[in-house]
Design a protein around this motif. Structure first.
Motif, short mmCIF file in Angstrom:
data_model
loop_
_atom_site.label_atom_id
_atom_site.label_comp_id
_atom_site.label_asym_id
_atom_site.label_seq_id
_atom_site.Cartn_x
_atom_site.Cartn_y
_atom_site.Cartn_z
N THR A 150 11.25 12.53 6.73
CA THR A 150 10.93 12.39 5.32
C THR A 150 11.46 11.05 4.83
O THR A 150 12.66 10.76 4.98
CB THR A 150 11.56 13.52 4.48
N VAL A 151 10.58 10.25 4.25
CA VAL A 151 10.97 8.97 3.66
C VAL A 151 10.49 8.98 2.22
O VAL A 151 9.29 9.08 1.95
CB VAL A 151 10.35 7.78 4.42
N HIS A 187 11.68 -0.20 1.93
CA HIS A 187 11.54 -1.64 2.16
C HIS A 187 11.98 -2.01 3.57
O HIS A 187 12.98 -1.51 4.07
CB HIS A 187 12.38 -2.43 1.15
N THR A 188 11.22 -2.89 4.20
CA THR A 188 11.59 -3.46 5.48
C THR A 188 10.94 -4.83 5.60
O THR A 188 9.90 -5.09 4.99
CB THR A 188 11.16 -2.55 6.66
N HIS A 230 0.83 -1.20 0.00
CA HIS A 230 0.00 0.00 0.00
C HIS A 230 0.88 1.26 0.00
O HIS A 230 0.63 2.21 -0.75
CB HIS A 230 -0.94 -0.01 1.20
N LEU A 231 1.92 1.27 0.82
CA LEU A 231 2.81 2.42 0.91
C LEU A 231 3.52 2.69 -0.41
O LEU A 231 3.56 3.82 -0.88
CB LEU A 231 3.86 2.18 2.01
N ASN A 232 4.07 1.65 -1.01
CA ASN A 232 4.97 1.81 -2.14
C ASN A 232 4.30 1.86 -3.51
O ASN A 232 4.95 2.19 -4.49
CB ASN A 232 6.02 0.70 -2.13
N ILE A 252 1.21 5.84 7.39
CA ILE A 252 1.39 4.43 7.02
C ILE A 252 2.68 3.89 7.62
O ILE A 252 2.71 2.78 8.17
CB ILE A 252 1.37 4.25 5.48
N LEU A 253 3.75 4.68 7.56
CA LEU A 253 5.01 4.27 8.17
C LEU A 253 4.87 4.11 9.69
O LEU A 253 5.44 3.19 10.27
CB LEU A 253 6.11 5.27 7.84
#
Length: 173
Positions: free
Chosen positions: A51-52, A57-58, A23-25, A37-38
């Motif tokens: 800021t990302v 990825h994790t 969903h984030l990416n 989301i993070l």
């Protein structure tokens, strides 16, 4: 070959995180939405100053701690089972790998794991495509040169480069 029984739990936790990462990416999000989301991924509120850039990825996310004014560039990979802490004002370049997990050397236990945390101290800068291995601390104000492989702790106020990374210069204030 013996497989570590914890792998089943690890795979389950990774699958839970995968939906949030997709969903984030794979959709546009405002900075505020991205940080929310993070925050859900890591299980703690991310400061508005963080800021990302995507993609990010994790494998787990729940073992990441971010300070204030942190900047993480595109395609960073945080293998965080052992714990990753980024203090205030840390800069992470594109394609940086923070790896807190390794496999055991003994062939019969190769699928087993050991973990050690990574700590990147205040105002450190990790250059593009650098890799930080398990158990490493990067000192305050230090710089890791692009493409470097860091296998040992880095003291405060130095520049390290290479594979393995070695001190090339002291940073004078």
């Amino acid at each position: 070959m013996v497989s570590d029984p914890i792998f089943e739990e690890i795979h389950h936790l990774q699958e839970e995180n995968e939906e949030r990462l997709v969903h984030l990416n794979h959709a546009f999000h405002s900075k505020q939405e991205r940080n929310q989301i993070l925050s859900d991924i890591i299980g703690a509120k991310i400061d508005d100053t963080v800021t990302v850039l995507l993609p990010f990825h994790t494998d787990f996310g729940k073992h990441i701690t971010l300070g204030k004014h942190v900047f993480i560039n595109r395609n960073a990979m945080f293998v965080d089972l052992g714990g990753i802490t980024l203090d205030d004002h840390v800069l992470i370049g594109p394609r940086v790998n923070l790896i807190t997990v390794n496999h055991l050397l003994e062939p019969t236990n190769r699928r087993g794991l050991f973990t050690k945390p990574i700590h990147i101290k205040k105002n450190a800068w990790i250059g593009a495509a650098a890799t930080i291995l398990p158990g490493v601390t990067i000192g305050e104000n230090s710089v890791v040169g692009a493409g470097s492989l860091v296998t040992k702790d880095v003291p405060d106020n130095v520049i390290v480069v290479g594979s393995p990374a070695k001190i090339t210069k002291k940073i004078e204030s």
